[in-house]
Design a protein around this motif. Structure first.
Motif, mmCIF file in Angstrom:
data_model
loop_
_atom_site.group_PDB
_atom_site.id
_atom_site.type_symbol
_atom_site.label_atom_id
_atom_site.label_comp_id
_atom_site.label_asym_id
_atom_site.label_seq_id
_atom_site.Cartn_x
_atom_site.Cartn_y
_atom_site.Cartn_z
ATOM 1 N N SER A 10 0.853 -1.191 0.000
ATOM 2 C CA SER A 10 0.000 0.000 0.000
ATOM 3 C C SER A 10 0.889 1.241 0.000
ATOM 4 C CB SER A 10 -0.904 0.000 1.241
ATOM 5 O OG SER A 10 -1.717 1.147 1.278
ATOM 6 N N PRO A 51 -9.833 -4.525 -2.558
ATOM 7 C CA PRO A 51 -10.303 -5.260 -1.365
ATOM 8 C C PRO A 51 -10.010 -6.757 -1.444
ATOM 9 C CG PRO A 51 -11.960 -3.679 -2.080
ATOM 10 C CD PRO A 51 -10.918 -3.704 -3.148
ATOM 11 N N ILE A 54 -6.237 -7.436 -0.831
ATOM 12 C CA ILE A 54 -5.865 -7.356 0.589
ATOM 13 C C ILE A 54 -6.279 -8.638 1.311
ATOM 14 C CG2 ILE A 54 -6.279 -6.128 2.765
ATOM 15 C CD1 ILE A 54 -6.586 -3.560 1.114
ATOM 16 N N ARG A 55 -7.505 -9.090 1.027
ATOM 17 C CA ARG A 55 -7.981 -10.331 1.659
ATOM 18 C C ARG A 55 -7.124 -11.525 1.254
ATOM 19 N NH1 ARG A 55 -13.073 -8.005 0.729
ATOM 20 N NH2 ARG A 55 -13.209 -8.992 -1.332
ATOM 21 N N ASN A 76 -7.951 3.886 3.832
ATOM 22 C CA ASN A 76 -9.000 2.863 3.690
ATOM 23 C C ASN A 76 -8.395 1.472 3.553
ATOM 24 O OD1 ASN A 76 -10.992 4.809 3.791
ATOM 25 N ND2 ASN A 76 -11.092 5.062 1.575
ATOM 26 N N GLU A 77 -7.290 1.356 2.821
ATOM 27 C CA GLU A 77 -6.617 0.067 2.666
ATOM 28 C C GLU A 77 -6.069 -0.403 4.018
ATOM 29 O OE1 GLU A 77 -3.689 0.844 -0.320
ATOM 30 O OE2 GLU A 77 -5.179 1.260 -1.873
ATOM 31 N N ASP A 79 -7.176 0.453 6.963
ATOM 32 C CA ASP A 79 -8.324 0.145 7.817
ATOM 33 C C ASP A 79 -8.849 -1.263 7.526
ATOM 34 O OD1 ASP A 79 -10.027 1.132 9.891
ATOM 35 O OD2 ASP A 79 -11.646 1.216 8.428
ATOM 36 N N GLN A 80 -8.919 -1.635 6.233
ATOM 37 C CA GLN A 80 -9.396 -2.976 5.885
ATOM 38 C C GLN A 80 -8.436 -4.046 6.414
ATOM 39 O OE1 GLN A 80 -9.981 -3.825 1.694
ATOM 40 N NE2 GLN A 80 -10.081 -6.017 2.090
ATOM 41 N N ASN A 83 -8.831 -4.299 10.213
ATOM 42 C CA ASN A 83 -10.083 -4.942 10.615
ATOM 43 C C ASN A 83 -10.091 -6.443 10.309
ATOM 44 O OD1 ASN A 83 -11.176 -2.585 11.596
ATOM 45 N ND2 ASN A 83 -12.185 -2.044 9.675
ATOM 46 N N GLU A 84 -9.380 -6.854 9.272
ATOM 47 C CA GLU A 84 -9.343 -8.269 8.907
ATOM 48 C C GLU A 84 -8.228 -9.032 9.617
ATOM 49 O OE1 GLU A 84 -9.417 -8.914 4.725
ATOM 50 O OE2 GLU A 84 -11.279 -7.802 4.423
ATOM 51 N N LYS A 236 -10.699 -5.066 15.859
ATOM 52 C CA LYS A 236 -11.666 -4.797 14.797
ATOM 53 C C LYS A 236 -12.445 -3.545 15.158
ATOM 54 C CE LYS A 236 -15.657 -6.801 12.385
ATOM 55 N NZ LYS A 236 -16.595 -7.961 12.315
#
Length: 442
Positions: A10, A51, A54-55, A76-77, A79-80, A83-84, A236
């Motif tokens: 990122s 998204p 990233i997953r 935002n990247e 944050d994802q 959270n994951e 999270k």
């Protein structure tokens, strides 16, 4: 679905060259790296691909700079990934301070400084990544790095085992004494091991550690309390009105559960409130902005357009319907009226009637025509217009144009008296002579 990768990189597009070099170094050591736009399939878009990438990555590499923190996409990247529960590996690529959002997310994570010697810093980074995603491959990776910087370095050979003729056999007496001693030592060790096992079992049974409660604690205090017990913490972020922002909403495992075989604790932290969207339609732009920002939402104007129904500067519509819910910090965009569209009156003086009517009609104006004599303007051309050229008027404004009929004709003078008739006199006849009697005298 995105293919499995070792890392997702990122970065801010302003540091593209640095990010590309980081990717090159990592790939030279066999890492599979996902980085936009190189890793994106042809015809795809960022919103759909990132998204999933990233997953699908084992780890998240964050290249920190001021531009990255100010970016619309990098937070935002991050944050994802946060959270994951993705392992996050931040590396500074310029000397800068962390803003509040980055500091909150990264405050417990060790960071690498990469702006002094990028290659060495990336090598430190990939060792850290490898320790997390494939710890059994770390020593091999370190060896490759050492060999790269010192190609002549050879691995130290293991010592050769002694040859059979180099071994000296013990005497029969030495063998006998040695065997007895070994049996005594083994027996003593066995007794000691049993005793230690019994004591340990009793102690563990009576002193089993249990999960503490961290609900309603600040995220910082909760992480410190759990890490003191040797637990790793995955955070999270969620939105709720039940607890204050930054405090723990829930935890798993729950309070009181035994910590045996527990290594990781998941906690949900309040990222903000859930806000009811206000109705700002027909409010002025300033009033709408104040109402939206007072609720912790971000106010933006997506478009300004002409309207005959809303006054200039008033809100025509909003992106989220009034009464629905948004998370604190979300964006609410509005469309603002520019008022009724105005049209510029064209100059039609001196033009023919047909041309003048065409110009006014194309300018969305209605036309009324009157005529008058004028010796200065050719017949059929416009003498004047009721609204001056250049003036701004509303649609379908009535414009009166005066058209020349040409010069006024000169009138011929005609007598109104009847003609006088004079008869021609007749010729006279001379009188005949007659005898006139003389008067008597006397």
């Amino acid at each position: 679905m995105s293919k499995k990768n070792d890392v997702f990189i990122s970065y801010s597009s302003k540091e593209y060259d640095v990010a590309r070099e980081v990717r090159r170094i990592m790939m030279s050591y066999g890492f599979k790296c996902w980085m936009a736009p190189e890793s994106m399939p042809a015809g795809s878009n960022y919103a759909r691909e990132i998204p999933g990438a990233i997953r699908g990555a084992d780890a998240f590499v964050l290249l920190i700079s001021k531009a990255a923190q100010d970016s619309k996409y990098v937070p935002n990247e991050l944050d994802q990934a946060y959270n994951e529960g993705k392992p996050i590996f931040p590396m500074f690529i310029e000397d800068c301070k962390l803003n509040d959002e980055f500091n909150f997310t990264l405050r417990r994570i060790q960071m690498i400084s990469g702006y002094d010697n990028l290659e060495e810093s990336v090598e430190d980074l990939i060792v850290s990544v490898k320790q997390t995603i494939a710890p059994d491959e770390v020593e091999e990776l370190k060896g490759r790095i050492r060999k790269k910087h010192n190609p002549k370095l050879q691995p130290i050979p293991n010592p050769a085992p002694p040859k059979p003729d180099q071994l000296k056999p013990d005497s029969p007496k030495q063998k006998s004494d040695s065997g007895k001693l070994k049996k005594i030592i083994i027996a003593a060790c066995a007794v000691f091991a049993v005793a230690v096992g019994v004591v340990t079992t009793v102690m563990l049974t009576s002193q089993k550690d249990t999960m503490p409660s961290v609900v309603n604690m600040s995220s910082k205090d909760a992480k410190e309390a759990l890490e003191e017990k040797g637990l790793s913490v995955v955070v999270k972020k969620e939105y709720t009105n039940d607890v204050e922002k930054g405090k723990v909403i829930s935890q798993s495992p729950s309070e009181g559960e035994e910590l045996e075989n527990v290594e990781t604790v998941k906690i949900s932290v309040c990222a903000g409130k859930i806000v009811d969207v206000p109705d700002v339609v027909n409010r002025t732009e300033d009033a709408a902005e104040e109402a939206v920002e007072n609720l912790g939402l971000i106010f933006t104007v997506s478009e300004k357009k002409y309207s005959t129904s809303f006054e200039k500067g008033c809100v025509i519509s909003q992106s989220a319907k009034a009464g629905t819910s948004l998370n604190e910090g979300s964006e609410l965009s509005v469309v603002v009226s520019k008022g009724e569209k105005m049209y510029t009156v064209p100059n039609v003086k001196g033009y023919s009637l047909s041309t003048a009517k065409s110009k006014l009609s194309n300018s969305k104006m209605s036309v009324t025509v009157k005529e008058e004599y004028n010796s200065s303007v050719s017949s059929g051309n416009v003498i004047s217009q009721s609204v001056s050229a250049g003036k701004e008027v509303k649609k379908n404004t009535k414009i009166t144009i005066t058209v020349s009929k040409g010069a006024k004709p000169v009138a011929t003078k005609v007598s109104t008296n009847p003609p006088t008739y004079t008869p021609t006199p007749k010729p006279t006849t001379p009188a005949t002579s007659a005898t006139v009697p003389l008067p008597k005298i006397g």
